[in-house]
Design a protein around this motif. Structure first.
Motif, PDB file in Angstrom:
ATOM      1  N   LEU A 129       0.849  -1.199   0.000  1.00 34.87           N
ATOM      2  CA  LEU A 129       0.000   0.000   0.000  1.00 34.87           C
ATOM      3  C   LEU A 129       0.875   1.235   0.000  1.00 34.87           C
ATOM      4  O   LEU A 129       1.811   1.331   0.802  1.00 34.87           O
ATOM      5  N   THR A 130       0.592   2.175  -0.901  1.00 34.96           N
ATOM      6  CA  THR A 130       1.345   3.431  -0.929  1.00 34.96           C
ATOM      7  C   THR A 130       0.408   4.574  -0.563  1.00 34.96           C
ATOM      8  O   THR A 130      -0.684   4.682  -1.125  1.00 34.96           O
ATOM      9  N   PRO A 171      -4.329   5.659   5.018  1.00 35.91           N
ATOM     10  CA  PRO A 171      -4.757   4.287   4.755  1.00 35.91           C
ATOM     11  C   PRO A 171      -3.858   3.246   5.431  1.00 35.91           C
ATOM     12  O   PRO A 171      -4.310   2.165   5.783  1.00 35.91           O
ATOM     13  N   VAL A 172      -2.576   3.612   5.624  1.00 37.54           N
ATOM     14  CA  VAL A 172      -1.621   2.640   6.178  1.00 37.54           C
ATOM     15  C   VAL A 172      -2.022   2.242   7.589  1.00 37.54           C
ATOM     16  O   VAL A 172      -2.131   1.054   7.920  1.00 37.54           O
ATOM     17  N   SER A 174      -3.241   4.582  -2.754  1.00 39.25           N
ATOM     18  CA  SER A 174      -4.476   5.179  -2.218  1.00 39.25           C
ATOM     19  C   SER A 174      -4.444   6.687  -2.388  1.00 39.25           C
ATOM     20  O   SER A 174      -3.540   7.355  -1.888  1.00 39.25           O
ATOM     21  N   VAL A 175      -5.415   7.227  -3.117  1.00 41.31           N
ATOM     22  CA  VAL A 175      -5.490   8.679  -3.358  1.00 41.31           C
ATOM     23  C   VAL A 175      -6.598   9.258  -2.479  1.00 41.31           C
ATOM     24  O   VAL A 175      -7.779   9.014  -2.731  1.00 41.31           O
ATOM     25  N   PRO A 184       3.919  10.321  -3.443  1.00 41.64           N
ATOM     26  CA  PRO A 184       4.010   9.161  -2.542  1.00 41.64           C
ATOM     27  C   PRO A 184       4.863   9.506  -1.323  1.00 41.64           C
ATOM     28  O   PRO A 184       5.921  10.110  -1.444  1.00 41.64           O
ATOM     29  N   VAL A 185       4.346   9.153  -0.137  1.00 44.48           N
ATOM     30  CA  VAL A 185       5.041   9.538   1.096  1.00 44.48           C
ATOM     31  C   VAL A 185       5.500   8.308   1.863  1.00 44.48           C
ATOM     32  O   VAL A 185       6.513   8.348   2.565  1.00 44.48           O
ATOM     33  N   TYR A 186       4.776   7.191   1.722  1.00 43.20           N
ATOM     34  CA  TYR A 186       5.167   5.990   2.467  1.00 43.20           C
ATOM     35  C   TYR A 186       4.591   4.761   1.785  1.00 43.20           C
ATOM     36  O   TYR A 186       3.447   4.780   1.336  1.00 43.20           O
ATOM     37  N   THR A 187       5.388   3.695   1.688  1.00 43.07           N
ATOM     38  CA  THR A 187       4.891   2.438   1.131  1.00 43.07           C
ATOM     39  C   THR A 187       4.984   1.350   2.193  1.00 43.07           C
ATOM     40  O   THR A 187       6.056   1.138   2.781  1.00 43.07           O
TER      41      THR A 187
END
Length: 1512
Positions: free
Chosen positions: A297-298, A353-354, A524-525, A306-309
């Motif tokens: 999940l990104t 979302p993370v 996830s936007v 993108p900030v975190y995967t």
């Protein structure tokens, strides 16, 4: 009875031999038969019974009766309205009541065994020979007779019943029997075979139909009863029927479904894949341990970067930590806070979302049930209270959230999180990694194969706004992921872009669940990024070469709007663009427009995949990714008209009224679908019929949390065919979506059940109407396309309401243009009228968490008047088509016919009278004096120092008194000044202009002493001369006054410069001030030659604004004073307190005349003094221990509103009568609240009463001291409109509480008369009150403003039925007379007079008569900000004026509320609603509304309203 006996014996012939049944049913049957045959003694009954039963064995009879019971199970429905069943469960009860009850039951049960005709024959035989038949049949009914039953059964068809239910089986149909029937236990009863013919029961055993056994005599009797003897006597007695609301008749040309019954459609089989996991948690474990580095999940930052995967390894390890923490670290070892199976709230923002995904899987691994909800922003979020209710009902005590989110929650002053409205007390747990405990090596989560135990709960808001929890089982979750994987053809490692809310619906199913199952990578936007950068999702697809994107139409729309910013994006990687709201009416145009714009960017036409989803049924259907070059799926162009009747018709003629829908693909793999009727039992639709889509719920375990009943109706539906038999045994789930299955098994959705608006039997879809609104150039007017459509129930039908947010820069002109065009568009496209169209300021409608409009909350605001529109348009005239037909007055019914009709109907002629003056013992010395002047002279000699009057000021201190002698002396001086200064002759009119007090009284008697005619006039108000002086001027002119008597202050005012601006001051007659009187004796007191000579003139302005002066003779004055003296038992040792205006009517009589006649002392309290001291009147009554006091409604209202519970030190236990002097319908609510408020300080509830007088006779009723208490009745408002009086019980709908206006005075007679025909009426009719009495005025002096009121108001005769030719005076008030159970002073039953309202104030609308006060009372109740209200008519339109006491933004809220309540309660459509400031509605000194003045101001455009709404 030989023939009848014969048919009875045939009825009891052997049928079949079976085991015995219920005990004493044979007694019941025979009792019933004998009660039909005639009254019979117990002995005779035994004898007959033995004789009849002799040939037959007992078990046989019982069995036969059991058959009756059974055969009639389906028939109870028809009988419910005929009988009130009472079953006696004790078998040995043989009292008369139980025999009758059982007889009534038997009557019902015999029904199936006989033809209707013969049953009627017996009923009639019974009613013609005895009374017991009717008493048996109408048990519990009160007034039913056998004759009416005969009529009912004559029209009841009994032959063609459907096959009876098998009572032995516990099917749903057997549970529909009425509870009151005591059936034998189902074990004993044998059901009929399904094939057995119903009609065989109609024959007796030898095959002869029962009806042929009926006696010919009875048949003849029946035939004569059926034939009316002569035409009904219409010309004698006409009675209007109840108003019937028009039921819209179905259109004979409306389309009806013609196809065959549909068969359930199956999806392709779910493929057997060897590596599908046994549970979703197992898939996570697999990927987390074997593919730990793979991205899962990104998340994006605010700018869309993108900030975190999150990798699968991280997801697995962090979920494990959370699961361990939840189970082991929150409480103690012995008392853990959470156990497996507990529910937990997940409160995570949409941009994280993370953390949500970790929390969700952590809960799954810990076997606790996550309930994802939105982050509460304020204490009063839209729908927040209902979310709290869901949390409470799920028993949630724990909420998981992030540290950042927790900090952002609203706090109290001491830093604690606020208690959200309706929420249970929650413990907040932060799930950031640093707060979690690492699980020990040996700890492993319990991952079992998926079963029907709950996995998670998704919240769902229903149409009414209540929130329900859809519980998804683990197996349902797993199999749905499998179906999605197969339908979307997901393969491991694919990248998908998710723009949807990941907490629920498709965003959760694809982006969180199916994602893990297939080891996908989700980008996830969040919604917040979409707001700032609408193209971000397209950029993500381009950057990550995503194969699948999950969007809504809104995202397509936004991307198109921002398209110019980015030329070099490519969507060629997309194999599926899943449009999750593909079920919306506008999705097809969004998809088409998006494709045409982005096809040049590599978007493949076959990649667009609309789907349909619902919380209950999850994904219902999805279009599979197409093959390049294959033909695109079809479109359906449907007729809107057909859709409104629930029928599929292809639209060919009119493009405007067509709905184009795209398919949402095929049924899900492994699924099955059917379409059932949206309301009633789940009957399968025909192939060309629209219905609710249902999908099979094979996997089970889905339910609404804690709602077993609703769950059964939604998740466990077994479809039935047209005959009502179940089709198969597979349970289905109702999806809440409306649609049909088209050619090639393609699924089409045309709307949602929640958006269904059923108006006049036709179905419309809220989304379709929104789409129409948006299509009408809404850009200029509507803010961000925000339109809400819902229906409200008003006047027996649903009415459509459209509410839109208005752009801040929209002009009034643009808004109204848009509104009128929308109305036209909806009317032409949907063929339905809009009841209300409202525009509200931008951003003021309640929002859902993702920014949509919260419909149910918007509807609630609309109904409670808190929507605060800035523009509103109501169209009740075009929408409301079910009003009753206007009443047609019956022409040519003369007074004689009405009277005969009343006599025929056994009704009394409505008349009543007070005690006869001649019979009353009256040893009073006053009687020998014919004139009031003689009485005063006699009192001045006999009791010179007896105080007659006492005047109080605002402080309650006495400012002036007058004894008999003082009054006589002052009157003499005034008489001499009139002769000397004024040079007046006897018979000249003199205007008395004084403030309320003793000077007014002395001036009055001075005029009588001089032989002049006094005219009392209210003095002008110094502060509002322009408003009050013209009335004074008018009375002076009309009365042709030769002189004005007044005080020095008022004399200066009359001649002042300010007065000159209002009237011509040069033309005043002689003005004499009486402040300094010369001590000169009068040579002689004037004595009129006859008592019929004029004593004084009484001028008054009516509520319709008409100035009338009536002539009061000396005889009338003496008669009136005597009647009041007798009624109130007044004599010289009594004291009464008067707080009234002393200028006209009964107020003047009590203030100036009664004390002199009766000799009692009057304590005078000017009402205006109460403005500075509210306690003045009541404290005076308490201090002087007054037994009888008189006041006006305005005084009573002042005390009720102003004093409240502050009346300390006041004791009202001495008060015997507190009389409100009025010329109107008694204000029951005011007198009740006054009595209630002052009950605690001793006021007796019986003390308060009212008087009734009119212009022609100032005192007709006055409660007095003796005689029964005033009575109250509830009357039916609907009947009153027809001029009929129907008494109803308290609490009946549309009832009006009326109180008697005191007792009729001695010597007064009243009769109720039809104002048009002048014939007397019966006591069930409303008519004009006519009065005959010695103290009636002798005529009008002059009438200003209307010369048509002739003398017939005073000397008129009934047109019929009065041999004595009595002369009556017409009061101009409508009322009725009712004989009560009480005993009057004369010893006879007391006749009560009820006043309903003034005849010239009534409104004639739709042929009915309305009283303004009734409409005003309804309107005043609708909203807390309505201070006062008045209604009048203008060119056949009803105009309602309301005073707004709240803030101005509430003004437009009142328009729909006022329209609704008048329509609901009075069956009238309001034409104009005018909202004005407080104090605009003119009210006279008596507290009466001046509706005609208001109407004139409205027509002259002088009201300066806040808002005027013209209803269309």
């Amino acid at each position: 009875y030989s023939d009848l006996g014969c048919s009875i014996s045939n009825m009891l012939l052997p049928h079949n031999n079976q085991a015995s049944g219920k005990e004493n049913l044979e007694d019941n049957n025979l009792t019933f038969l004998f009660s039909i045959l005639g009254d019979i003694t117990q002995k005779g009954y035994e004898k007959k019974r033995a004789k009849l039963l002799a040939p037959y064995p007992l078990p046989l009879i019982r069995e036969l009766q059991r058959e009756h019971v059974q055969c009639n199970v389906p028939f109870h429905k028809e009988l419910d309205f005929l009988f009130c069943f009472h079953t006696d469960t004790s078998s040995a009860s043989e009292d008369e009541g139980s025999l009758r009850r059982q007889a009534a039951l038997s009557a019902a049960l015999h029904q199936s065994l006989q033809n209707a005709e013969s049953w009627i024959n017996r009923s009639i035989q019974g009613s013609s020979t005895s009374s017991s038949a009717s008493s048996t049949l109408s048990h519990g009914e009160g007034k039913g007779t056998s004759g009416s039953l005969a009529d009912v059964f004559a029209n009841t068809r009994i032959e063609n019943f459907s096959v009876p239910p098998d009572v032995t089986a516990t099917t749903s149909s057997s549970s529909a029997r009425p509870a009151a029937i005591d059936l034998p236990p189902s074990g004993i009863v044998k059901g009929m075979h399904k094939g057995s013919n119903r009609s065989s029961l109609m024959d007796t055993a030898d095959g002869v139909p029962v009806s042929s056994r009926v006696s010919t005599k009875i048949q003849q009797l029946l035939n004569t009863l059926k034939r009316p003897k002569r035409p009904p006597l219409k010309e004698f007695f006409v009675d209007d029927f109840e108003e019937i609301v028009e039921v819209p008749q179905p259109d004979p040309n409306q389309p009806k479904p013609e196809g065959r019954q549909m068969t359930p459609v199956k999806g392709e089989p779910l493929g057997v894949v060897c590596n599908w996991p046994p549970a979703l948690e197992a898939a996570l474990q697999r990927w987390g341990t074997t593919q730990a580095k793979c991205p899962c999940l990104t998340a994006l930052d605010v700018t869309g970067k993108p900030v975190y995967t999150l990798t699968y390894g991280k997801l697995w390890s962090r979920s494990l930590k959370l699961a361990y923490t939840l189970l082991n670290k929150l409480g103690t070892k012995n008392e853990p806070v959470l156990k497996p199976g507990d529910r937990v709230a997940l409160v995570y923002p949409n941009n994280d979302p993370v953390m949500f995904m970790v929390a969700f899987y952590g809960c799954l691994l810990a076997e606790v049930i996550p309930v994802p909800i939105e982050v509460p922003l304020t204490r009063k979020d839209a729908g927040g209270q209902q979310i709290g209710f869901l949390l409470g009902s799920c028993g949630i005590a724990l909420a998981l959230t992030t540290e950042v989110c927790l900090k952002g929650l609203p706090k109290t002053q001491n830093g604690e999180i606020v208690q959200f409205k309706g929420w249970p007390r929650l413990k907040w747990v932060v799930t950031d990694s640093k707060y979690l405990s690492k699980s020990p090596k040996d700890w492993q989560p319990n991952i079992s194969a998926a079963g029907t135990e709950p996995a998670y709960i998704e919240y769902k808001t229903s149409k009414e706004g209540s929130v329900m929890g859809v519980t998804v089982s683990r197996v349902a979750m797993l199999s749905h992921c499998q179906a999605l994987s197969q339908a979307c053809n997901y393969s491991e490692g694919e990248t998908i872009v998710n723009v949807l809310d990941f907490k629920k619906d498709a965003g959760l199913w694809h982006g969180i669940l199916t994602n893990v199952m297939n080891k996908l990578h989700t980008i996830s936007v969040p919604y917040s990024v979409m707001k700032t950068c609408p193209l971000s999702w397209v950029q993500r697809v381009h950057a990550h070469k995503a194969k699948v994107a999950l969007v809504k139409c809104r995202d397509l729309h936004w991307a198109m709007m921002a398209h110019r910013d980015q030329r070099d994006v490519s969507l060629s990687s997309l194999r599926m663009l899943i449009v999750t709201d593909g079920a919306n009416p506008w999705s097809v145009s969004s998809c088409d427009a998006f494709l045409s714009l982005f096809q040049s960017h590599g978007l493949k036409p076959e990649a667009i995949c609309p789907c349909a989803t619902s919380p209950e049924a999850m994904t219902i259907a999805i279009r599979r990714p197409g093959v390049p070059g294959a033909p695109l799926p079809g479109r359906a162009i449907l007729s809107m008209n057909g859709l409104s009747f629930g029928v599929i018709r292809v639209n060919t003629e009119d493009k405007n009224s067509a709905l184009t829908v795209q398919d949402v693909g095929h049924v899900m793999p492994g699924g099955m679908m059917c379409i059932v009727k949206p309301d009633g039992p789940p009957q399968l639709c025909k192939t060309d019929e629209i219905g609710e889509i249902c999908v099979s719920s094979r996997v089970g375990g889905m339910m609404y949390y804690g709602l077993a009943g609703v769950t059964k109706n939604t998740f466990e539906v077994i479809p039935v065919n047209s005959a009502g038999s179940p089709v198969g045994d597979v349970p289905f789930v109702r999806s809440g979506l409306l649609g049909f299955v088209g050619p090639g098994s393609l699924v089409f959705v045309v709307g949602k059940m929640d958006g269904l608006l059923t108006v006049s039997g036709r179905r419309h879809n809220a989304d379709d109407i929104v789409a129409t609104g948006l299509a009408v150039e809404s850009i200029k007017t509507v803010y961000r396309g925000r339109i809400a459509v819902f229906s409200v129930s008003v006047f027996y039908d649903e009415r459509i309401v459209v509410v839109a947010e208005q752009r801040p820069d929209a002009s009034e002109e643009d808004s109204f243009q848009w509104m009128s065009r929308v109305l036209q568009a909806i009317d032409s496209i949907h063929q339905v009228g809009v009841y209300c169209l409202a525009l509200v300021p931008a951003n003021t409608l309640p929002k859902t968490p993702l920014g949509g409009i919260h419909i149910s909350q918007t509807k609630q605001h609309f109904l409670e008047g808190s929507l605060h529109p800035c523009n509103i348009l109501m169209c009740p005239h075009t929408c409301v088509t079910n009003l009753p037909k206007p009443r047609q007055k019956q022409p040519g019914v003369g007074p004689a016919s009405v009277m005969v009709g009343n006599l025929v109907a056994g009704k009394r002629i409505a008349q009543a009278s007070g005690r006869d003056l001649g019979q009353i013992e009256d040893n009073d010395l006053v009687k020998k004096h014919q004139f009031l002047t003689e009485v005063l002279q006699w009192r001045a000699q006999a009791t010179p120092d007896h105080p007659l009057f006492l005047l109080l000021n605002a402080k309650g201190t006495t400012v002036c008194t007058a004894t008999c002698l003082q009054l006589h002396k002052k009157a003499e001086r005034i008489a001499s000044i009139l002769c000397d200064k004024g040079h007046l002759n006897a018979g000249d009119n003199v205007v008395l202009l004084y403030p309320p007090g003793i000077e007014l009284i002395t001036a009055f008697y001075g005029c009588l002493y001089a032989g002049c005619i006094p005219v009392t006039v209210r003095p002008p108000h110094a502060q509002s001369l322009t408003a009050t002086l013209p009335t004074v001027r008018m009375i002076v002119e009309v009365s042709k006054a030769a002189c004005i008597l007044t005080t020095q202050t008022l004399m200066r005012l009359l001649k002042s410069r300010e007065a000159a601006a209002a009237v011509d001051v040069k033309t005043w007659p002689t003005i004499i001030d009486t402040d300094d009187l010369p001590r000169k004796r009068l040579s002689q007191v004037y004595k009129p030659p006859t008592p019929e000579m004029l004593a004084y003139l009484d001028f008054s302005v009516s509520t319709t604004g008409m100035l009338t002066g009536v002539k009061m003779s000396h005889a009338a004055v003496s008669g009136l004073c005597r009647a009041i003296k007798l009624q109130c038992e007044l004599y010289s040792s009594r004291q009464i307190a008067i707080c009234l205006d002393p200028y006209c009517g009964l107020g003047f009589v009590l203030w100036c005349l009664c004390s002199v006649y009766s000799g009692h002392q009057s304590i005078l309290i000017p009402p205006m003094e109460l403005e500075s001291n509210l306690f003045l009147w009541l404290s005076t009554v308490s201090q002087y221990k007054i037994r009888d006091t008189f006041c006006s409604y305005s005084v009573m209202e002042l005390c009720t509103k102003g004093l409240g519970n502050q009346a300390r030190g006041i004791n009202l236990s001495c008060v015997r009568t507190c009389v409100v002097v009025a010329e109107e319908r008694p204000r029951v609510s005011l007198t009740h609240s006054f009595s209630k408020l002052f009950k605690d300080i001793g006021l007796s509830s019986r003390a308060v009463s009212t008087t009734f007088g009119s212009r022609v006779n100032v005192a007709i009723c006055l409660q007095g001291t003796s005689g029964p208490d005033p009575t109250t009745v509830y009357v039916d408002l609907k009947s009153l409109r027809h001029d009929r009086v129907r008494l109803v019980e308290r609490g009946a709908p549309q009832s009006l509480l009326l109180s008697e206006s005191g007792k009729i005075l001695p010597g007064v007679k009243v009769v109720i008369v039809n104002p048009e025909t002048k014939g007397p009426l019966g006591d069930s009719h409303l008519g004009e009150i006519w009065v005959n009495s010695p103290h009636t005025a002798s005529g009008y002096y002059t009438i200003y403003d209307n010369e048509t009121l002739q003398a017939d108001h005073f000397n008129t005769r009934l047109s019929f039925g009065d041999a004595a030719q009595t002369l009556w005076a017409r009061t101009g008030y409508l009322g009725f007379v009712r004989r009560t159970e009480l005993t009057a002073a004369s010893g006879e039953r007391h006749d009560a007079l009820y006043v309903v309202g003034a005849l010239d104030e009534t409104l004639e609308l739709r042929g009915l008569r309305y009283h303004p006060i009734d409409i005003e009372t309804s309107v005043s109740r609708t909203h807390r900000s309505i201070a006062e209200c008045a209604v009048f008519t203008w060119t056949n339109l009803l105009v309602v004026v309301v005073e707004l006491c709240g803030c101005e933004q509430e003004a437009l809220d009142l328009v729909p509320l006022v329209t609704n309540v008048v329509l609901e309660e009075h069956y009238l459509i309001v034409g104009v609603v005018v909202v004005v400031d407080p104090g605009v509605i003119p009210i006279n000194s008596r507290g009466e509304k001046q509706r005609m003045h208001l109407r004139d101001s409205f027509l002259a455009d002088q009201l300066d309203p806040i808002y005027v709404a013209y209803n269309m």
